[in-house]
Design an enzyme around this catalytic site. Structure first.
Site, PDB file in Angstrom:
ATOM      1  N   GLY A   1       0.846  -1.202   0.000  1.00 13.29           N
ATOM      2  CA  GLY A   1       0.000   0.000   0.000  1.00 13.29           C
ATOM      3  C   GLY A   1       0.874   1.242   0.000  1.00 13.29           C
ATOM      4  O   GLY A   1       0.562   2.245   0.645  1.00 13.29           O
TER       5      GLY A   1
ATOM      6  N   ASP B   1      -0.986  -7.603  -5.566  1.00  9.49           N
ATOM      7  CA  ASP B   1      -2.303  -7.496  -4.946  1.00  9.49           C
ATOM      8  C   ASP B   1      -2.234  -8.075  -3.527  1.00  9.49           C
ATOM      9  O   ASP B   1      -1.985  -9.273  -3.354  1.00  9.49           O
ATOM     10  CB  ASP B   1      -3.313  -8.282  -5.803  1.00  9.49           C
ATOM     11  CG  ASP B   1      -4.728  -8.162  -5.260  1.00  9.49           C
ATOM     12  OD1 ASP B   1      -4.914  -7.551  -4.188  1.00  9.49           O
ATOM     13  OD2 ASP B   1      -5.645  -8.680  -5.927  1.00  9.49           O
TER      14      ASP B   1
ATOM     15  N   TYR C   1     -15.292   0.059   8.313  1.00  9.53           N
ATOM     16  CA  TYR C   1     -13.854   0.279   8.511  1.00  9.53           C
ATOM     17  C   TYR C   1     -13.472   0.053   9.980  1.00  9.53           C
ATOM     18  O   TYR C   1     -12.523  -0.670  10.285  1.00  9.53           O
ATOM     19  CB  TYR C   1     -13.535   1.714   8.090  1.00  9.53           C
ATOM     20  CG  TYR C   1     -12.150   2.216   8.406  1.00  9.53           C
ATOM     21  CD1 TYR C   1     -11.045   1.792   7.687  1.00  9.53           C
ATOM     22  CD2 TYR C   1     -11.957   3.178   9.401  1.00  9.53           C
ATOM     23  CE1 TYR C   1      -9.781   2.285   7.964  1.00  9.53           C
ATOM     24  CE2 TYR C   1     -10.701   3.685   9.682  1.00  9.53           C
ATOM     25  CZ  TYR C   1      -9.613   3.226   8.963  1.00  9.53           C
ATOM     26  OH  TYR C   1      -8.366   3.722   9.232  1.00  9.53           O
TER      27      TYR C   1
ATOM     28  N   GLY D   1      -0.416   5.049  -0.930  1.00 10.88           N
ATOM     29  CA  GLY D   1      -1.440   5.746  -0.152  1.00 10.88           C
ATOM     30  C   GLY D   1      -0.879   6.888   0.684  1.00 10.88           C
ATOM     31  O   GLY D   1       0.297   7.246   0.559  1.00 10.88           O
TER      32      GLY D   1
ATOM     33  N   LYS E   1     -11.099  -2.767  11.630  1.00 11.47           N
ATOM     34  CA  LYS E   1      -9.892  -2.431  12.394  1.00 11.47           C
ATOM     35  C   LYS E   1      -9.929  -3.080  13.785  1.00 11.47           C
ATOM     36  O   LYS E   1      -8.909  -3.581  14.271  1.00 11.47           O
ATOM     37  CB  LYS E   1      -9.743  -0.903  12.522  1.00 11.47           C
ATOM     38  CG  LYS E   1      -9.318  -0.225  11.220  1.00 11.47           C
ATOM     39  CD  LYS E   1      -7.929  -0.646  10.784  1.00 11.47           C
ATOM     40  CE  LYS E   1      -7.470   0.008   9.498  1.00 11.47           C
ATOM     41  NZ  LYS E   1      -6.217  -0.529   8.977  1.00 11.47           N
TER      42      LYS E   1
ATOM     43  N   ASP F   1       1.856  -2.032  -4.420  1.00 14.38           N
ATOM     44  CA  ASP F   1       0.488  -1.520  -4.366  1.00 14.38           C
ATOM     45  C   ASP F   1      -0.239  -2.153  -5.546  1.00 14.38           C
ATOM     46  O   ASP F   1       0.375  -2.907  -6.305  1.00 14.38           O
ATOM     47  CB  ASP F   1       0.503   0.025  -4.460  1.00 14.38           C
ATOM     48  CG  ASP F   1      -0.689   0.646  -3.741  1.00 14.38           C
ATOM     49  OD1 ASP F   1      -1.821   0.205  -4.021  1.00 14.38           O
ATOM     50  OD2 ASP F   1      -0.499   1.545  -2.910  1.00 14.38           O
ATOM     51  N   ILE F   2      -1.528  -1.807  -5.729  1.00  9.58           N
ATOM     52  CA  ILE F   2      -2.219  -2.384  -6.898  1.00  9.58           C
ATOM     53  C   ILE F   2      -2.145  -1.474  -8.122  1.00  9.58           C
ATOM     54  O   ILE F   2      -2.639  -1.805  -9.182  1.00  9.58           O
ATOM     55  CB  ILE F   2      -3.701  -2.728  -6.613  1.00  9.58           C
ATOM     56  CG1 ILE F   2      -4.370  -1.590  -5.871  1.00  9.58           C
ATOM     57  CG2 ILE F   2      -3.836  -4.054  -5.920  1.00  9.58           C
ATOM     58  CD1 ILE F   2      -5.866  -1.678  -5.892  1.00  9.58           C
TER      59      ILE F   2
HETATM   60  N1  SER Z   1      -8.403   8.993   9.043  1.00  6.28           N
HETATM   61  C1  SER Z   1      -9.204   7.813   9.063  1.00  6.28           C
HETATM   62  C2  SER Z   1     -10.541   8.050   8.512  1.00  6.28           C
HETATM   63  O1  SER Z   1     -11.005   9.163   8.608  1.00  6.28           O
HETATM   64  C3  SER Z   1      -9.335   7.319  10.458  1.00  6.28           C
HETATM   65  O2  SER Z   1      -8.436   6.342  10.701  1.00  6.28           O
HETATM   66  O3  SER Z   1     -11.152   7.128   8.031  1.00  6.28           O
END
Ligand code: SER
Length: 310
Positions: free
Chosen positions: A8, A49, A139, A11, A143, A34-35
């Site tokens: 990654g 990937d 998300y 990013g 996590k 990265d992809i």
């Molecule tokens: N910065 C991230 C987000 O806003 C939080 O880990 O998704």
């Protein structure tokens, strides 16, 4: 010495971490993946990937990589557009790294978690390392599950996977992609282009943030800390400073009083409201000497100078 892979690498954190690690002399070799077809850097880049266990495994064995920074993820706001895709990418890419660590192919890995693991029921101020966690986004759920899997692998299989719960990261080099804290970067770019900014959060929404240079410093410090000092096997709370959109607006207006910001909160407001205002990061301070160098004012000044506004 380490042979390092950043997964990654293109990013928001990956771009800056690539540069930081390539400038250090305690790493033998640095590989990026990265992809995307190409890297924005001229560093040693390969298209891999992170969801393909076989591709990742053969690449890591072939390049004799022993340390991995796995940063590929779909962030909180974008993640809500397709929650199952978010879960799939965030979890299964992590499982690939965990399995390679369990097999002894990777010696040490870093994986970022987030303040998104917290939800509406934990204390908002000085949110402790250990408290209720009921994330409201796909998300955040991924996590939190990921943190627990890191702990599970570290405890049961002796792996060395290290992690930080990042606040919103404010960066000058690469833009964040689809987070709830993205406004804190976008607003600087609008200011630079002299475009009126529409903020998707309410002006008084207080969230914890960290300047990218501090975030990178934190990752390197944690990864270089002696393993026996690390009491947290899941993910470390980390804190730098807190701010609201209004605070940045006022700072920018000191430079150009004509800059205008409209506040039109959308679905991201509920996400921001579920996150902490401030964080208690005592474990990071005690275990690996964490201390932030950039407060709100210093972050704003650095952003302005890095984006060549001042
Ligand atoms: N910065 C991230 C987000 O806003 C939080 O880990 O998704």
């Amino acid at each position: 010495m380490s042979r390092v892979l950043i997964v990654g690498s293109e990013g928001q954190i990956g771009t800056q971490l690539s540069k930081a690690l390539s400038n250090r002399d305690d790493f033998d070799y640095l590989f990026l993946c990265d992809i995307k077809d190409k890297s924005r850097t001229d560093l040693n880049y390969f298209k891999v990937d992170a969801l393909s266990y076989d591709d990742l495994k053969s690449f890591i064995i072939d390049k004799k990589i022993n340390e991995v920074y796995h940063l590929a993820a779909i962030l909180s706001a974008k993640g809500e557009k397709d929650p199952m895709r978010t879960w799939n990418l965030n979890m299964n890419s992590l499982f690939n790294i965990l399995k390679l660590a369990k097999e002894g192919i990777i010696e040490k890995a870093f994986w970022p978690s987030s303040i998104a693991v917290f939800g509406n029921n934990n204390p908002k101020n000085d949110t402790p390392q250990f408290s209720d966690k009921e994330p409201i986004t796909s998300y955040g759920i991924s996590k939190l599950a990921g943190e627990n899997w890191c702990k599970y692998f570290n405890t049961n299989y002796g792996t060395d996977i290290r992690s930080i719960r990042f606040p919103g990261v404010i960066s000058y080099d690469a833009l964040p992609g689809g987070g709830t804290t993205d406004y804190a970067v976008d607003i600087f770019h609008s200011f630079k282009s002299k475009i009126r900014y529409t903020c998707f959060l309410d002006k008084d929404t207080i969230l914890p943030m960290i300047y990218i240079d501090d975030a990178i410093d934190g990752i390197i410090k944690l990864m270089r800390a002696p393993k026996k000092k690390l009491r947290i096997q899941s993910s470390y709370n980390l804190y730098a400073f807190s701010m609201s959109p209004k605070m940045i607006e006022e700072e920018l207006k000191k430079i150009d009083n004509g800059f205008q910001v409209d506040y039109v909160p959308d679905y991201r407001q509920a996400i921001a409201d579920s996150w902490p205002n401030t964080i208690d990061d005592i474990y990071a301070c005690e275990d690996w000497d964490w201390n932030s160098k950039y407060n709100f004012k210093e972050t704003t000044n650095h952003m302005l100078s890095k984006l060549a506004i001042l």
